[in-house]
Design a protein around this motif. Structure first.
Motif, PDB file in Angstrom:
ATOM      1  N   GLY A   1       4.243   4.003  -5.963  1.00 21.64           N
ATOM      2  CA  GLY A   1       3.958   3.179  -4.801  1.00 21.64           C
ATOM      3  C   GLY A   1       3.033   2.029  -5.137  1.00 21.64           C
ATOM      4  O   GLY A   1       2.721   1.764  -6.296  1.00 21.64           O
ATOM      5  N   HIS A   2       2.598   1.344  -4.104  1.00 12.40           N
ATOM      6  CA  HIS A   2       1.748   0.165  -4.253  1.00 12.40           C
ATOM      7  C   HIS A   2       0.282   0.560  -4.089  1.00 12.40           C
ATOM      8  O   HIS A   2      -0.077   1.260  -3.154  1.00 12.40           O
ATOM      9  CB  HIS A   2       2.100  -0.886  -3.203  1.00 12.40           C
ATOM     10  CG  HIS A   2       3.504  -1.361  -3.302  1.00 12.40           C
ATOM     11  ND1 HIS A   2       3.873  -2.394  -4.130  1.00 12.40           N
ATOM     12  CD2 HIS A   2       4.652  -0.934  -2.719  1.00 12.40           C
ATOM     13  CE1 HIS A   2       5.171  -2.585  -4.031  1.00 12.40           C
ATOM     14  NE2 HIS A   2       5.667  -1.712  -3.183  1.00 12.40           N
ATOM     15  N   CYS A   3      -0.541   0.080  -4.996  1.00 10.78           N
ATOM     16  CA  CYS A   3      -2.001   0.202  -4.874  1.00 10.78           C
ATOM     17  C   CYS A   3      -2.468   1.641  -4.674  1.00 10.78           C
ATOM     18  O   CYS A   3      -3.364   1.916  -3.866  1.00 10.78           O
ATOM     19  CB  CYS A   3      -2.518  -0.698  -3.749  1.00 10.78           C
ATOM     20  SG  CYS A   3      -2.040  -2.416  -3.954  1.00 10.78           S
TER      21      CYS A   3
ATOM     22  N   LYS B   1       0.868  -1.180   0.000  1.00  7.97           N
ATOM     23  CA  LYS B   1       0.000   0.000   0.000  1.00  7.97           C
ATOM     24  C   LYS B   1       0.902   1.226   0.000  1.00  7.97           C
ATOM     25  O   LYS B   1       1.707   1.417   0.913  1.00  7.97           O
ATOM     26  CB  LYS B   1      -0.917   0.007   1.226  1.00  7.97           C
ATOM     27  CG  LYS B   1      -1.891   1.150   1.271  1.00  7.97           C
ATOM     28  CD  LYS B   1      -2.953   1.006   0.202  1.00  7.97           C
ATOM     29  CE  LYS B   1      -4.028   2.071   0.368  1.00  7.97           C
ATOM     30  NZ  LYS B   1      -4.981   2.037  -0.717  1.00  7.97           N
ATOM     31  N   MET B   2       0.764   2.022  -1.067  1.00  7.20           N
ATOM     32  CA  MET B   2       1.574   3.220  -1.273  1.00  7.20           C
ATOM     33  C   MET B   2       3.067   2.857  -1.178  1.00  7.20           C
ATOM     34  O   MET B   2       3.502   2.001  -1.909  1.00  7.20           O
ATOM     35  CB  MET B   2       1.170   4.323  -0.305  1.00  7.20           C
ATOM     36  CG  MET B   2      -0.325   4.687  -0.385  1.00  7.20           C
ATOM     37  SD  MET B   2      -0.871   5.189  -2.034  1.00  7.20           S
ATOM     38  CE  MET B   2      -0.274   6.861  -2.080  1.00  7.20           C
ATOM     39  N   GLN B   3       3.826   3.463  -0.271  1.00  5.38           N
ATOM     40  CA  GLN B   3       5.268   3.207  -0.199  1.00  5.38           C
ATOM     41  C   GLN B   3       5.635   2.058   0.739  1.00  5.38           C
ATOM     42  O   GLN B   3       6.805   1.806   0.984  1.00  5.38           O
ATOM     43  CB  GLN B   3       6.019   4.485   0.227  1.00  5.38           C
ATOM     44  CG  GLN B   3       5.790   4.925   1.667  1.00  5.38           C
ATOM     45  CD  GLN B   3       4.593   5.841   1.839  1.00  5.38           C
ATOM     46  OE1 GLN B   3       3.609   5.757   1.121  1.00  5.38           O
ATOM     47  NE2 GLN B   3       4.680   6.740   2.804  1.00  5.38           N
ATOM     48  N   TYR B   4       4.638   1.341   1.233  1.00  7.28           N
ATOM     49  CA  TYR B   4       4.889   0.290   2.215  1.00  7.28           C
ATOM     50  C   TYR B   4       4.561  -1.106   1.689  1.00  7.28           C
ATOM     51  O   TYR B   4       3.698  -1.278   0.840  1.00  7.28           O
ATOM     52  CB  TYR B   4       4.078   0.542   3.486  1.00  7.28           C
ATOM     53  CG  TYR B   4       4.469   1.814   4.181  1.00  7.28           C
ATOM     54  CD1 TYR B   4       5.725   1.951   4.780  1.00  7.28           C
ATOM     55  CD2 TYR B   4       3.600   2.887   4.237  1.00  7.28           C
ATOM     56  CE1 TYR B   4       6.094   3.126   5.407  1.00  7.28           C
ATOM     57  CE2 TYR B   4       3.961   4.070   4.865  1.00  7.28           C
ATOM     58  CZ  TYR B   4       5.211   4.188   5.452  1.00  7.28           C
ATOM     59  OH  TYR B   4       5.579   5.355   6.073  1.00  7.28           O
ATOM     60  N   LEU B   5       5.248  -2.085   2.240  1.00  7.78           N
ATOM     61  CA  LEU B   5       4.989  -3.500   2.002  1.00  7.78           C
ATOM     62  C   LEU B   5       4.661  -4.143   3.344  1.00  7.78           C
ATOM     63  O   LEU B   5       5.119  -3.672   4.392  1.00  7.78           O
ATOM     64  CB  LEU B   5       6.224  -4.180   1.410  1.00  7.78           C
ATOM     65  CG  LEU B   5       6.657  -3.682   0.035  1.00  7.78           C
ATOM     66  CD1 LEU B   5       8.022  -4.254  -0.340  1.00  7.78           C
ATOM     67  CD2 LEU B   5       5.618  -4.040  -1.002  1.00  7.78           C
ATOM     68  N   PHE B   6       3.890  -5.221   3.297  1.00 10.95           N
ATOM     69  CA  PHE B   6       3.506  -5.927   4.515  1.00 10.95           C
ATOM     70  C   PHE B   6       3.816  -7.408   4.347  1.00 10.95           C
ATOM     71  O   PHE B   6       3.555  -7.991   3.300  1.00 10.95           O
ATOM     72  CB  PHE B   6       2.008  -5.741   4.787  1.00 10.95           C
ATOM     73  CG  PHE B   6       1.638  -4.301   5.010  1.00 10.95           C
ATOM     74  CD1 PHE B   6       1.609  -3.772   6.286  1.00 10.95           C
ATOM     75  CD2 PHE B   6       1.353  -3.477   3.934  1.00 10.95           C
ATOM     76  CE1 PHE B   6       1.287  -2.439   6.493  1.00 10.95           C
ATOM     77  CE2 PHE B   6       1.037  -2.139   4.128  1.00 10.95           C
ATOM     78  CZ  PHE B   6       0.999  -1.619   5.408  1.00 10.95           C
TER      79      PHE B   6
ATOM     80  N   ARG C   1       3.569  -7.217   9.538  1.00  8.94           N
ATOM     81  CA  ARG C   1       4.638  -6.252   9.789  1.00  8.94           C
ATOM     82  C   ARG C   1       4.834  -5.367   8.565  1.00  8.94           C
ATOM     83  O   ARG C   1       4.830  -5.844   7.433  1.00  8.94           O
ATOM     84  CB  ARG C   1       5.940  -6.976  10.122  1.00  8.94           C
ATOM     85  CG  ARG C   1       7.054  -6.021  10.472  1.00  8.94           C
ATOM     86  CD  ARG C   1       8.289  -6.740  10.928  1.00  8.94           C
ATOM     87  NE  ARG C   1       9.317  -5.764  11.250  1.00  8.94           N
ATOM     88  CZ  ARG C   1      10.524  -6.067  11.648  1.00  8.94           C
ATOM     89  NH1 ARG C   1      10.863  -7.341  11.797  1.00  8.94           N
ATOM     90  NH2 ARG C   1      11.407  -5.124  11.905  1.00  8.94           N
ATOM     91  N   ARG C   2       5.039  -4.084   8.804  1.00  5.46           N
ATOM     92  CA  ARG C   2       5.166  -3.088   7.737  1.00  5.46           C
ATOM     93  C   ARG C   2       6.631  -2.766   7.470  1.00  5.46           C
ATOM     94  O   ARG C   2       7.440  -2.655   8.379  1.00  5.46           O
ATOM     95  CB  ARG C   2       4.431  -1.817   8.152  1.00  5.46           C
ATOM     96  CG  ARG C   2       4.504  -0.688   7.157  1.00  5.46           C
ATOM     97  CD  ARG C   2       3.581   0.452   7.547  1.00  5.46           C
ATOM     98  NE  ARG C   2       3.755   0.902   8.899  1.00  5.46           N
ATOM     99  CZ  ARG C   2       4.055   2.146   9.255  1.00  5.46           C
ATOM    100  NH1 ARG C   2       4.212   3.082   8.335  1.00  5.46           N
ATOM    101  NH2 ARG C   2       4.178   2.479  10.521  1.00  5.46           N
ATOM    102  N   TYR C   3       6.953  -2.612   6.156  1.00  6.29           N
ATOM    103  CA  TYR C   3       8.298  -2.259   5.711  1.00  6.29           C
ATOM    104  C   TYR C   3       8.202  -1.090   4.740  1.00  6.29           C
ATOM    105  O   TYR C   3       7.277  -1.022   3.934  1.00  6.29           O
ATOM    106  CB  TYR C   3       8.952  -3.423   4.957  1.00  6.29           C
ATOM    107  CG  TYR C   3       9.097  -4.689   5.765  1.00  6.29           C
ATOM    108  CD1 TYR C   3      10.292  -4.989   6.391  1.00  6.29           C
ATOM    109  CD2 TYR C   3       8.033  -5.582   5.893  1.00  6.29           C
ATOM    110  CE1 TYR C   3      10.435  -6.155   7.132  1.00  6.29           C
ATOM    111  CE2 TYR C   3       8.158  -6.749   6.623  1.00  6.29           C
ATOM    112  CZ  TYR C   3       9.364  -7.026   7.248  1.00  6.29           C
ATOM    113  OH  TYR C   3       9.491  -8.177   7.977  1.00  6.29           O
ATOM    114  N   LEU C   4       9.182  -0.195   4.781  1.00  9.26           N
ATOM    115  CA  LEU C   4       9.301   0.837   3.763  1.00  9.26           C
ATOM    116  C   LEU C   4       9.939   0.185   2.545  1.00  9.26           C
ATOM    117  O   LEU C   4      11.005  -0.430   2.651  1.00  9.26           O
ATOM    118  CB  LEU C   4      10.167   1.987   4.274  1.00  9.26           C
ATOM    119  CG  LEU C   4      10.426   3.130   3.300  1.00  9.26           C
ATOM    120  CD1 LEU C   4       9.113   3.787   2.869  1.00  9.26           C
ATOM    121  CD2 LEU C   4      11.350   4.157   3.945  1.00  9.26           C
ATOM    122  N   ASP C   5       9.294   0.274   1.379  1.00  6.79           N
ATOM    123  CA  ASP C   5       9.778  -0.393   0.184  1.00  6.79           C
ATOM    124  C   ASP C   5      10.916   0.402  -0.446  1.00  6.79           C
ATOM    125  O   ASP C   5      10.697   1.400  -1.114  1.00  6.79           O
ATOM    126  CB  ASP C   5       8.632  -0.575  -0.820  1.00  6.79           C
ATOM    127  CG  ASP C   5       9.061  -1.373  -2.039  1.00  6.79           C
ATOM    128  OD1 ASP C   5      10.205  -1.864  -2.077  1.00  6.79           O
ATOM    129  OD2 ASP C   5       8.238  -1.519  -2.953  1.00  6.79           O
TER     130      ASP C   5
END
Length: 132
Positions: free
Chosen positions: A71-73, A46-51, A56-60
């Motif tokens: 970004g994502h989605c 989602k946007m600049q993050y991956l899960f 758990r959230r990560y900055l891509d």
């Protein structure tokens, strides 16, 4: 710590981490290697993050070609994709298509004078090969 982000990823209900890892080892070429002792299993973006599968959230920081600029989605991109896929999923440039022509014109209008011929490719690698 990364900033707060108002989004809750979907609960992952797919195969276990161990199952995905063993299936990958069995069926993917060894050249499709992971670079970590314990690879992260990404299941949503989602946007600049991956899960990962645990939420758990990560900055891509490894964004691929289709996500590095937006970004994502991204909601506006997803809306346009859904609108287009309801009409036509894919056609090559062998056929006339209004979207090909209109996008080429829009892109050419943003480029410097003399750069007005657009050639669509499937990837950055393909575009680089064409350019050489």
């Amino acid at each position: 710590a990364i900033p707060d982000f108002d989004f809750t990823p979907n609960r992952y209900t797919g195969p276990s981490y161990e199952k995905v890892l063993s299936t990958r080892d069995k069926h993917l070429s060894t050249c499709a290697m992971t670079v970590y002792r314990n690879p992260v299993m990404i299941v949503q973006g989602k946007m600049q993050y991956l899960f990962d599968h645990t939420g758990r959230r990560y900055l891509d920081l490894f964004a691929g070609a289709s996500t590095s600029g937006m970004g994502h989605c991204h909601p506006r991109v997803i809306a346009k994709m859904k609108e287009q896929i309801d009409n036509l999923n894919h056609t090559t440039t062998v056929y006339l298509n209004d979207q090909h022509s209109m996008f080429a014109e829009e892109l050419a209008d943003k480029l410097p004078k003399g750069l007005d011929c657009i050639y669509f490719t499937s990837s950055g690698s393909e575009a680089n090969a064409l350019a050489t």
